[in-house]
Design a protein around this motif. Sequence first.
Motif, PDB file in Angstrom:
ATOM      1  N   ILE A 229       0.815  -1.215   0.000  1.00  0.00           N
ATOM      2  CA  ILE A 229       0.000   0.000   0.000  1.00  0.00           C
ATOM      3  C   ILE A 229       0.853   1.272   0.000  1.00  0.00           C
ATOM      4  CG2 ILE A 229      -0.225   0.022   2.534  1.00  0.00           C
ATOM      5  CD1 ILE A 229      -3.108   1.143   2.057  1.00  0.00           C
ATOM      6  N   TYR A 230       0.433   2.204  -0.837  1.00  0.00           N
ATOM      7  CA  TYR A 230       0.922   3.581  -0.753  1.00  0.00           C
ATOM      8  C   TYR A 230      -0.286   4.455  -0.467  1.00  0.00           C
ATOM      9  CZ  TYR A 230       2.456   8.269  -1.773  1.00  0.00           C
ATOM     10  OH  TYR A 230       2.719   9.597  -1.651  1.00  0.00           O
ATOM     11  N   ALA A 231      -0.240   5.213   0.613  1.00  0.00           N
ATOM     12  CA  ALA A 231      -1.333   6.113   0.966  1.00  0.00           C
ATOM     13  C   ALA A 231      -0.749   7.472   1.314  1.00  0.00           C
ATOM     14  CB  ALA A 231      -2.128   5.564   2.151  1.00  0.00           C
ATOM     15  N   ILE A 254       1.658 -14.198  -8.763  1.00  0.00           N
ATOM     16  CA  ILE A 254       0.380 -14.591  -8.179  1.00  0.00           C
ATOM     17  C   ILE A 254       0.264 -14.082  -6.740  1.00  0.00           C
ATOM     18  CG2 ILE A 254      -1.062 -16.562  -7.482  1.00  0.00           C
ATOM     19  CD1 ILE A 254       0.230 -18.135  -9.772  1.00  0.00           C
ATOM     20  N   GLY A 255      -0.881 -13.453  -6.457  1.00  0.00           N
ATOM     21  CA  GLY A 255      -1.171 -13.040  -5.080  1.00  0.00           C
ATOM     22  C   GLY A 255      -0.651 -11.684  -4.673  1.00  0.00           C
ATOM     23  N   VAL A 256       0.053 -10.969  -5.559  1.00  0.00           N
ATOM     24  CA  VAL A 256       0.574  -9.638  -5.227  1.00  0.00           C
ATOM     25  C   VAL A 256      -0.416  -8.574  -5.684  1.00  0.00           C
ATOM     26  CG1 VAL A 256       2.373  -7.933  -5.695  1.00  0.00           C
ATOM     27  CG2 VAL A 256       2.997 -10.314  -5.270  1.00  0.00           C
ATOM     28  N   GLU A 257      -0.757  -7.658  -4.773  1.00  0.00           N
ATOM     29  CA  GLU A 257      -1.693  -6.587  -5.099  1.00  0.00           C
ATOM     30  C   GLU A 257      -1.140  -5.246  -4.626  1.00  0.00           C
ATOM     31  OE1 GLU A 257      -6.274  -6.628  -4.617  1.00  0.00           O
ATOM     32  OE2 GLU A 257      -5.530  -5.667  -2.783  1.00  0.00           O
ATOM     33  N   PHE A 258      -1.189  -4.252  -5.514  1.00  0.00           N
ATOM     34  CA  PHE A 258      -0.792  -2.888  -5.176  1.00  0.00           C
ATOM     35  C   PHE A 258      -2.044  -2.058  -4.943  1.00  0.00           C
ATOM     36  CE2 PHE A 258       2.954  -4.489  -7.165  1.00  0.00           C
ATOM     37  CZ  PHE A 258       4.024  -3.749  -6.676  1.00  0.00           C
ATOM     38  N   VAL A 259      -2.036  -1.276  -3.853  1.00  0.00           N
ATOM     39  CA  VAL A 259      -3.142  -0.382  -3.540  1.00  0.00           C
ATOM     40  C   VAL A 259      -2.589   1.031  -3.365  1.00  0.00           C
ATOM     41  CG1 VAL A 259      -4.888   0.239  -1.834  1.00  0.00           C
ATOM     42  CG2 VAL A 259      -4.574  -2.149  -2.474  1.00  0.00           C
ATOM     43  N   ILE A 260      -3.197   1.994  -4.052  1.00  0.00           N
ATOM     44  CA  ILE A 260      -2.811   3.396  -3.917  1.00  0.00           C
ATOM     45  C   ILE A 260      -4.029   4.184  -3.448  1.00  0.00           C
ATOM     46  CG2 ILE A 260      -1.993   5.473  -5.109  1.00  0.00           C
ATOM     47  CD1 ILE A 260      -0.488   3.686  -7.044  1.00  0.00           C
ATOM     48  N   ALA A 261      -3.814   5.020  -2.420  1.00  0.00           N
ATOM     49  CA  ALA A 261      -4.886   5.873  -1.892  1.00  0.00           C
ATOM     50  C   ALA A 261      -4.360   7.290  -1.749  1.00  0.00           C
ATOM     51  CB  ALA A 261      -5.377   5.356  -0.541  1.00  0.00           C
ATOM     52  N   GLY A 262      -5.202   8.273  -2.089  1.00  0.00           N
ATOM     53  CA  GLY A 262      -4.794   9.663  -1.959  1.00  0.00           C
ATOM     54  C   GLY A 262      -5.282  10.482  -3.137  1.00  0.00           C
ATOM     55  N   GLN A 290     -11.345   4.092   6.962  1.00  0.00           N
ATOM     56  CA  GLN A 290     -11.107   3.288   5.768  1.00  0.00           C
ATOM     57  C   GLN A 290      -9.626   2.991   5.583  1.00  0.00           C
ATOM     58  OE1 GLN A 290     -13.030   6.100   3.113  1.00  0.00           O
ATOM     59  NE2 GLN A 290     -14.692   4.648   2.691  1.00  0.00           N
ATOM     60  N   LEU A 291      -8.792   3.998   5.862  1.00  0.00           N
ATOM     61  CA  LEU A 291      -7.353   3.807   5.720  1.00  0.00           C
ATOM     62  C   LEU A 291      -6.850   2.740   6.685  1.00  0.00           C
ATOM     63  CD1 LEU A 291      -4.656   4.580   4.490  1.00  0.00           C
ATOM     64  CD2 LEU A 291      -4.485   6.422   6.174  1.00  0.00           C
ATOM     65  N   MET A 292      -7.341   2.755   7.912  1.00  0.00           N
ATOM     66  CA  MET A 292      -6.894   1.764   8.890  1.00  0.00           C
ATOM     67  C   MET A 292      -7.342   0.359   8.494  1.00  0.00           C
ATOM     68  SD  MET A 292      -5.003   3.511  10.784  1.00  0.00           S
ATOM     69  CE  MET A 292      -4.601   2.302  12.040  1.00  0.00           C
ATOM     70  N   GLU A 293      -8.487   0.247   7.838  1.00  0.00           N
ATOM     71  CA  GLU A 293      -8.914  -1.050   7.331  1.00  0.00           C
ATOM     72  C   GLU A 293      -7.939  -1.555   6.266  1.00  0.00           C
ATOM     73  OE1 GLU A 293     -12.906  -0.597   5.988  1.00  0.00           O
ATOM     74  OE2 GLU A 293     -13.765  -0.519   8.016  1.00  0.00           O
ATOM     75  N   GLU A 294      -7.462  -0.643   5.427  1.00  0.00           N
ATOM     76  CA  GLU A 294      -6.485  -1.023   4.410  1.00  0.00           C
ATOM     77  C   GLU A 294      -5.149  -1.399   5.046  1.00  0.00           C
ATOM     78  OE1 GLU A 294      -7.104  -1.513   1.236  1.00  0.00           O
ATOM     79  OE2 GLU A 294      -9.190  -0.933   1.568  1.00  0.00           O
ATOM     80  N   TYR A 295      -4.706  -0.624   6.025  1.00  0.00           N
ATOM     81  CA  TYR A 295      -3.461  -0.948   6.720  1.00  0.00           C
ATOM     82  C   TYR A 295      -3.557  -2.300   7.432  1.00  0.00           C
ATOM     83  CZ  TYR A 295      -1.342   3.729   6.121  1.00  0.00           C
ATOM     84  OH  TYR A 295      -0.767   4.868   5.609  1.00  0.00           O
ATOM     85  N   TYR A 296      -4.725  -2.589   7.988  1.00  0.00           N
ATOM     86  CA  TYR A 296      -4.907  -3.832   8.741  1.00  0.00           C
ATOM     87  C   TYR A 296      -4.693  -5.058   7.855  1.00  0.00           C
ATOM     88  CZ  TYR A 296      -7.092  -7.449  11.596  1.00  0.00           C
ATOM     89  OH  TYR A 296      -7.333  -8.598  12.316  1.00  0.00           O
ATOM     90  N   THR A 297      -5.110  -4.971   6.598  1.00  0.00           N
ATOM     91  CA  THR A 297      -4.967  -6.111   5.685  1.00  0.00           C
ATOM     92  C   THR A 297      -3.734  -6.003   4.795  1.00  0.00           C
ATOM     93  OG1 THR A 297      -6.418  -5.010   4.078  1.00  0.00           O
ATOM     94  CG2 THR A 297      -7.449  -6.545   5.632  1.00  0.00           C
ATOM     95  N   LEU A 321       4.701   2.123  10.855  1.00  0.00           N
ATOM     96  CA  LEU A 321       5.298   1.328  11.928  1.00  0.00           C
ATOM     97  C   LEU A 321       4.264   0.962  12.990  1.00  0.00           C
ATOM     98  CD1 LEU A 321       8.718   3.171  12.501  1.00  0.00           C
ATOM     99  CD2 LEU A 321       8.331   1.009  11.283  1.00  0.00           C
ATOM    100  N   SER A 322       3.354   1.885  13.293  1.00  0.00           N
ATOM    101  CA  SER A 322       2.349   1.631  14.325  1.00  0.00           C
ATOM    102  C   SER A 322       1.428   0.485  13.940  1.00  0.00           C
ATOM    103  CB  SER A 322       1.525   2.894  14.592  1.00  0.00           C
ATOM    104  OG  SER A 322       0.672   3.186  13.495  1.00  0.00           O
ATOM    105  N   CYS A 323       1.311   0.218  12.635  1.00  0.00           N
ATOM    106  CA  CYS A 323       0.476  -0.882  12.143  1.00  0.00           C
ATOM    107  C   CYS A 323       1.307  -2.130  11.851  1.00  0.00           C
ATOM    108  CB  CYS A 323      -0.259  -0.442  10.881  1.00  0.00           C
ATOM    109  SG  CYS A 323      -1.422   0.911  11.156  1.00  0.00           S
ATOM    110  N   SER A 324       2.541  -2.146  12.338  1.00  0.00           N
ATOM    111  CA  SER A 324       3.451  -3.296  12.189  1.00  0.00           C
ATOM    112  C   SER A 324       3.750  -3.612  10.726  1.00  0.00           C
ATOM    113  CB  SER A 324       2.875  -4.540  12.879  1.00  0.00           C
ATOM    114  OG  SER A 324       2.636  -4.309  14.234  1.00  0.00           O
ATOM    115  N   LEU A 325       3.820  -2.584   9.895  1.00  0.00           N
ATOM    116  CA  LEU A 325       4.077  -2.797   8.477  1.00  0.00           C
ATOM    117  C   LEU A 325       5.549  -2.579   8.137  1.00  0.00           C
ATOM    118  CD1 LEU A 325       0.997  -1.062   6.819  1.00  0.00           C
ATOM    119  CD2 LEU A 325       1.460  -3.501   6.992  1.00  0.00           C
TER     120      LEU A 325
END
Length: 404
Positions: A229-231, A254-262, A290-297, A321-325
Motif C-alpha cells: 500500500i501507498y497512501a 500470483i497473489g501480489v496486489e498494489f493499492v494506492i490511496a490519496g 477506511q485507511l486503517m482497514e487497508e493498513y490492517y490487511t 510502523l504503528s500498524c506493524s508494516l
Amino acid sequence: MTIWLISFFENTPIDDNQNTRYNSLVKEAMQRGHEVTFWASTFKHNTKSQRFDKKTTLAIQEGLTLQFVKSKPYQKNIGIQRLYSHYVLGKDIVKAMTAATQKPDVVVIAYPPISTAYEVVKWCKSNTVPVIVDVIDPWPELFEQKLKKLPQPLSKIIFSGQNKKAKYVFQKATAVTAISNQYLNWAKTYASQIKTACFYPAIDGATVEAQLLQASQSQSATPKVFKIIYAGSLGYSYDIPCILAAAELLKEEIGVEFVIAGLGPQVGLIEKAVKQLPNLKYLGRLSKEQLMEEYYTANIGLTQHTKGATQSVTYKLFDLLSCSLPIINSLESEMRDIIVDNKVGFHHPSGDAKALANCILLLKQNTELYNEMRHNAKNLFLAKGDSKKVYAQFLDFIEAQTNS
C-alpha cells in the motif's frame, strides 16, 4: 505555567485531525495543568481556505485559548505570494502578542515560516521570554531549490534577506527542537552552539490500536493477497511512476496486489495504469477509518519520493510502523537510516522500480524475515514514535527552558 504554542501550517484543536504534533503538545500541557494559548492563522494551508474572515479568539476549555491571526490567502505552495503572506502575518502576530494581557513563561514556534519565526523571536528577546524554535522544514533551502528560475537579482534580494532572518532566528533562540536530527544539524549551520533536542513526528499509539481493533471486526485477519500500500499525497515529489512500474513488473506474480490511496496531480497517471494492470487498485481519498482497514490487511507500506526530495522524517513513517508494516523507502534522509538500521524494511534508489519489486518479492517469499520486520516495526514505534512518550519528553524539555 503559561505556554504559547505557535504553528501556522498544522491542524489546530478545532480541525478534523487531532493526532498531530501541536495538538499532542496541547494535550500533554493541559494534563500537567499549564495554561495554553495556541496561535494559528485564519488561513488553513492544506485546504487553501479561510477558517474565519477576521482575527478570532476561542476559549475552548478552561486553560486553553485559540488565537487565530488574520492571514492573507495564497494558492501556490511555492511562490512570492506565499512569502508575502508570511511577511504580513509575522507583523500582525506581533501586534496581537503585544496586545495580550499576560506574557507567557515560554513560547514554542514552528519553523517555518521564516518571517513569522523572525518576528516572534525578536518579540521574545525584547520581552525576555524564552523561545524554542521547532524545525519542521529547512527553509529557505526548499524555496531556493524550487525557485531556481527566478532572475538572479530578484533571487539574491529574496534569499539573502531570508537567510539573514534564519540566522537571527537560530542565533537568538533559547533552544531549537526538530522533527529529525538531520534538521537539527542543519540548524546548527546557523548557530553551532545552540541547545537542541530531537522529537520525531509521533502519533497516538492508543488511537491506532483502537482503530486497528475496529478494522479487525470488518476485515479478514488472513488476507488472500500480499498487499502493498501507498497512501498519501499524489504530488509530483512522490514517486508514483516507480510504484506503477513495479506493479507492471510484478503483474504476473500470483497473489501480489498494489493499492494506492490519496489525491493529487498524478491521479490521471494512476487511473490509466489501473486499466492495464489487474494487480493495481486505486481507492481515492480515504477516511481515517477506511485507511486503517487497508493498513490492517496490508503486508508492506511504501514511502516513495523522487530524487532530491527534501523531507527528513515524516508522519507516514510512524503511521506504518504503528500498524506493524515493514516499509520500502526511497527517501534519501534520516528516515532511510531509521528504516535500515532498525531492520524494519528496505531502502532502494529513487526511481528504481526493479529494486522496489525485488524488495517486495524478498518479503513475500521469506516469511521469517517478514515476521521479524513486523515485530521490529511495532517495537520501534513504541520506543520512538508513540506520542504519549515523545511529547511527554518534549514537554519536559519545554518546562526546563523556563529555568535555564
